[in-house]
Scaffold this motif. Structure first.
Motif, PDB file in Angstrom:
ATOM      1  N   ARG A 144     -57.854  -9.783 -19.508  1.00 37.85           N
ATOM      2  CA  ARG A 144     -58.229 -11.452 -18.193  1.00 37.85           C
ATOM      3  C   ARG A 144     -57.375 -11.597 -17.025  1.00 37.85           C
ATOM      4  O   ARG A 144     -58.115 -12.215 -15.915  1.00 37.85           O
ATOM      5  CB  ARG A 144     -58.107 -12.414 -19.253  1.00 37.85           C
ATOM      6  N   ASN A 146     -54.670 -13.043 -16.401  1.00 32.90           N
ATOM      7  CA  ASN A 146     -54.101 -14.619 -16.145  1.00 32.90           C
ATOM      8  C   ASN A 146     -52.475 -14.906 -15.978  1.00 32.90           C
ATOM      9  O   ASN A 146     -52.094 -16.072 -15.426  1.00 32.90           O
ATOM     10  CB  ASN A 146     -54.848 -15.272 -17.283  1.00 32.90           C
ATOM     11  N   GLU A 180     -54.730 -20.910 -19.535  1.00 28.08           N
ATOM     12  CA  GLU A 180     -55.553 -20.749 -18.574  1.00 28.08           C
ATOM     13  C   GLU A 180     -56.020 -20.842 -17.208  1.00 28.08           C
ATOM     14  O   GLU A 180     -56.097 -20.919 -16.394  1.00 28.08           O
ATOM     15  CB  GLU A 180     -56.747 -18.657 -18.767  1.00 28.08           C
ATOM     16  N   ASN A 184     -54.633 -22.549 -14.038  1.00 27.24           N
ATOM     17  CA  ASN A 184     -55.422 -22.076 -12.108  1.00 27.24           C
ATOM     18  C   ASN A 184     -55.557 -23.679 -12.141  1.00 27.24           C
ATOM     19  O   ASN A 184     -55.186 -24.294 -10.480  1.00 27.24           O
ATOM     20  CB  ASN A 184     -56.719 -21.814 -12.375  1.00 27.24           C
TER      21      ASN A 184
END
Length: 207
Positions: A144, A146, A180, A184
């Motif tokens: 991913r 991340n 995640e 973000n």
């Protein structure tokens, strides 16, 4: 030149036409089925696949994680006695291909694979939670991309006995996605690191 497996591979229609898989992940899936035919097990390392296809170990890891994330294979590890050092990683087919059965090869398993490929999905309702290893988390986070530290994630929930509040965790991958999302959000607020509130729960991430 290192000898390559000479067994043929099987890719079911489910895998071939899955648009969420890259072509290279499908190729790796086929290679795994070929290796399974040798002795009913696939314990090839990312380094082995890297040498086989001339790709980096990181690239191979992403392909493996892609197959894991889409539910086509699972991985588990054995460790050297009394240590956390990985001895071997085993890759198991979950659906859409050869049904792993140790001691049997493709010819014996071919009927099983046809039968299995007819089932679009495996019913996981009521399945018990299986605690991931640090490497499971690392591969998923790498896939991913991340930036979440797998050891931090593991240690956090290990200290909480893998509970979400008072309930047992149901989906650790969903928890990763929650971390995640929060990371973000933090980055969008012009911070450079991901921090968790002490004792906080971040849920299963089912939005």
């Amino acid at each position: 030149m290192k000898e390559k497996p000479n067994y043929y591979a099987i890719i079911s229609a489910e895998v071939r036409y899955d648009k969420s898989l890259t072509a290279n992940a499908k190729l790796l899936y086929a290679e795994i089925t070929a290796l399974l035919n040798i002795n009913g097990e696939c314990f090839a390392t990312n380094k082995y696949f890297s040498n086989l296809y001339g790709k980096s170990v990181v690239t191979i890891s992403k392909w493996v994680s892609e197959l894991v994330a889409n539910g086509y294979v699972s991985t588990y590890y054995t460790y050297k006695g009394g240590t956390k050092e990985i001895d071997r990683r085993y890759i198991t087919i979950l659906k859409g291909g050869i049904k792993e059965n140790k001691g049997r090869g493709i010819k014996e398993n071919f009927k099983d694979s046809i039968s299995l490929s007819k089932d679009k999905h495996i019913n996981n309702k009521g399945a018990s939670f299986k605690k991931p290893t640090i490497n499971d988390i690392k591969e998923y986070c790498l896939w991913r991309d991340n930036g979440i530290d797998s050891e931090t994630f593991f240690d956090f929930y290990e200290s909480k006995n893998w509970l979400i509040g008072k309930n047992k965790m149901k989906d650790w991958k969903a928890c990763v996605r929650t971390w995640e999302k929060r990371q973000n959000k933090t980055n969008n607020n012009n911070t450079t690191s991901h921090r968790h509130k002490k004792g906080g729960d971040y849920g299963d991430g089912k939005f």
